[in-house]
Design a protein around this motif. Structure first.
Motif, PDB file in Angstrom:
ATOM      1  N   ASP A 175      64.007  45.421 132.963  1.00  0.00           N
ATOM      2  CA  ASP A 175      63.755  46.667 133.506  1.00  0.00           C
ATOM      3  C   ASP A 175      63.375  46.222 135.155  1.00  0.00           C
ATOM      4  OD1 ASP A 175      62.826  49.036 134.402  1.00  0.00           O
ATOM      5  OD2 ASP A 175      60.986  49.228 133.374  1.00  0.00           O
ATOM      6  N   ASP A 176      62.017  46.255 135.622  1.00  0.00           N
ATOM      7  CA  ASP A 176      62.127  45.851 137.163  1.00  0.00           C
ATOM      8  C   ASP A 176      61.535  44.179 137.454  1.00  0.00           C
ATOM      9  OD1 ASP A 176      59.524  46.208 136.019  1.00  0.00           O
ATOM     10  OD2 ASP A 176      58.660  47.541 137.470  1.00  0.00           O
ATOM     11  N   VAL A 177      61.511  43.686 136.165  1.00  0.00           N
ATOM     12  CA  VAL A 177      60.981  42.100 136.372  1.00  0.00           C
ATOM     13  C   VAL A 177      61.857  41.175 136.225  1.00  0.00           C
ATOM     14  CG1 VAL A 177      59.234  40.509 135.692  1.00  0.00           C
ATOM     15  CG2 VAL A 177      58.640  43.302 135.559  1.00  0.00           C
ATOM     16  N   ASP A 178      62.325  40.579 137.447  1.00  0.00           N
ATOM     17  CA  ASP A 178      63.303  39.427 137.230  1.00  0.00           C
ATOM     18  C   ASP A 178      62.557  38.007 137.182  1.00  0.00           C
ATOM     19  OD1 ASP A 178      66.119  37.948 137.909  1.00  0.00           O
ATOM     20  OD2 ASP A 178      64.657  37.323 139.569  1.00  0.00           O
ATOM     21  N   ASP A 221      70.477  39.008 126.748  1.00  0.00           N
ATOM     22  CA  ASP A 221      71.094  38.717 127.983  1.00  0.00           C
ATOM     23  C   ASP A 221      70.474  39.642 129.215  1.00  0.00           C
ATOM     24  OD1 ASP A 221      72.280  37.004 129.848  1.00  0.00           O
ATOM     25  OD2 ASP A 221      74.240  37.754 129.822  1.00  0.00           O
ATOM     26  N   SER A 222      69.449  40.081 128.965  1.00  0.00           N
ATOM     27  CA  SER A 222      68.855  41.393 129.594  1.00  0.00           C
ATOM     28  C   SER A 222      68.535  40.620 131.238  1.00  0.00           C
ATOM     29  CB  SER A 222      67.653  41.975 129.251  1.00  0.00           C
ATOM     30  OG  SER A 222      66.392  41.014 129.259  1.00  0.00           O
ATOM     31  N   SER A 224      65.691  46.677 139.262  1.00  0.00           N
ATOM     32  CA  SER A 224      65.398  45.915 140.478  1.00  0.00           C
ATOM     33  C   SER A 224      66.720  45.610 141.086  1.00  0.00           C
ATOM     34  CB  SER A 224      64.654  44.643 140.303  1.00  0.00           C
ATOM     35  OG  SER A 224      63.284  44.986 140.169  1.00  0.00           O
ATOM     36  N   GLY A 225      67.808  45.692 140.357  1.00  0.00           N
ATOM     37  CA  GLY A 225      69.175  45.461 140.980  1.00  0.00           C
ATOM     38  C   GLY A 225      69.180  43.730 141.148  1.00  0.00           C
ATOM     39  N   ILE A 226      68.684  42.772 140.659  1.00  0.00           N
ATOM     40  CA  ILE A 226      68.676  41.418 140.727  1.00  0.00           C
ATOM     41  C   ILE A 226      68.714  40.506 139.574  1.00  0.00           C
ATOM     42  CG2 ILE A 226      67.827  41.253 143.297  1.00  0.00           C
ATOM     43  CD1 ILE A 226      65.154  40.573 142.081  1.00  0.00           C
TER      44      ILE A 226
END
Length: 370
Positions: free
Chosen positions: A61-64, A269-270, A275-277
């Motif tokens: 989601d939004d966490v890299d 492999d998410s 976040s796009g990164i």
């Protein structure tokens, strides 16, 4: 401590079949598994299966992962844990994609601290390094970060690293494979277009997995078989696969399970798609998949339950075989013999599924967290 009992008419046991059974949980472990009579009431109508194990998670989601680890961001780690629990994942491997070698120490130390924290749920098995020691099939990885295996770096940096993905054609790859396996780190062949001899050298030196079958590797040409074909035929190797309907077609998912059965490992492999990164890799979601600007696939947006659904409903793989690929096989691959199966003495990591294969409940070390 008193025991807690979970019973169902459909408990997945080690014979690969569902049984009417009762699971006794005490002190975070499975104390016993016993049959339930036809006239006895069960505690749930949901399927009871081992907790899912995902060995390749770059973000969600939004966490890299790279950013959370580099920043030592406790809030981000907490959110990652909650997002994984929502998927029924009870054990996982934070995955670091390719970057300059000097950047890894800080991120790896952060993951090690979180792994040993009592707050860590689901359980972090260890780190997966997907790079920078990759081969010629870079995929979405930044080519300037790819390098040949550094034996001295590997010798001093593999604490809590349970899996390294390497290219088989890289210089010193077979030596690096032998070194890593001698240090109890599993080696996967991935992002690679090796010769047959290079492939065989890696297997001879202890490689045990191929990372994301068919993606970023030589494949199934009828006169020039490549890494994907050799992996499916090599009994010493497991093969991970991304079953999102984009990375691999339903026909080849079906073929893979038919060829390799108990050697398949389901991974997401998410990436941090919102976040796009993924580390330093910039990507965006196009038609449900994470991609670079040129269209190259850059990880997935799939969840483990949705991957299971795809295998069952689109690829016609029997449910018990798919569940094995998300539980028992990855635990065996990583030598985590205390999880991945519902057996007396193992960790009480359990996921309950609805008839629609949605997650209904999750237990980690006997504590119900969902």
């Amino acid at each position: 401590m008193t025991s807690v009992f979970v019973s169902s008419s459909r408990v997945l046991l080690t014979d690969g079949a569902f049984h009417r059974a009762r699971v006794e949980i005490r002190d975070g472990r499975i104390r016993s598994v016993t049959a339930v009579g036809a006239d006895e009431k069960v505690t749930t109508e949901h399927m009871i299966v081992p907790g899912f194990i995902d060995v390749q998670v770059n973000g969600i989601d939004d966490v890299d992962i790279w950013k959370a680890a580099s920043d030592d961001d406790q809030q981000a780690w907490n959110r990652l844990g909650n997002l994984l629990l929502d998927q029924g994942v009870t054990s996982w491997c934070p995955t670091l994609v390719s970057a300059p070698l000097k950047r890894y120490r800080t991120a790896m130390d952060s993951i090690r601290r979180w792994k040993t924290s009592s707050r860590s749920a689901p359980n972090i098995i260890g780190i997966h390094l997907e790079g920078p020691f990759l081969g010629s099939a870079h995929g979405a990885h930044r080519s300037e970060s790819i390098c040949d295996p550094d034996l001295s770096w590997l010798e001093t940096n593999l604490d809590d690293v349970v899996l390294v993905t390497m290219g088989a054609e890289s210089q010193h790859s077979s030596e690096a494979c032998a070194l890593a396996t001698s240090l109890s780190t599993n080696v996967a062949i991935g992002h690679s277009r090796p010769t047959r001899k290079q492939f065989e050298d890696m297997v001879a030196n202890g490689a045990s997995l191929v990372t994301h079958l068919f993606n970023a590797m030589s494949g199934l040409h009828h006169r020039e078989p490549g890494l994907a074909a050799w992996a499916l035929l090599e009994p010493k190797l497991c093969a991970s696969i991304i079953a999102d309907g984009v990375h691999v077609s339903s026909e080849l998912v079906s073929l893979s399970f038919a060829a390799k059965a108990g050697g398949m490992v389901l991974v997401t492999d998410s990436v941090a798609w919102r976040s796009g990164i993924a580390g330093e890799i910039k990507m965006s979601v196009i038609d449900g998949a994470a991609r670079l600007a040129d269209g190259t696939l850059a990880g997935s947006t799939v969840t483990m339950p949705d991957a299971i659904k795809f295998c069952v409903h689109q690829a016609d793989v029997p449910l018990p075989l798919v569940l094995q690929a998300a539980t028992a096989t990855p635990s065996r691959l990583l030598r985590q013999n205390d999880r991945g199966v519902i057996v007396s003495g193992c960790r009480a990591d359990i996921t309950a599924l609805t008839d629609d294969l949605d997650v209904a409940a999750v237990w980690v070390s006997g504590e119900q967290l969902r």
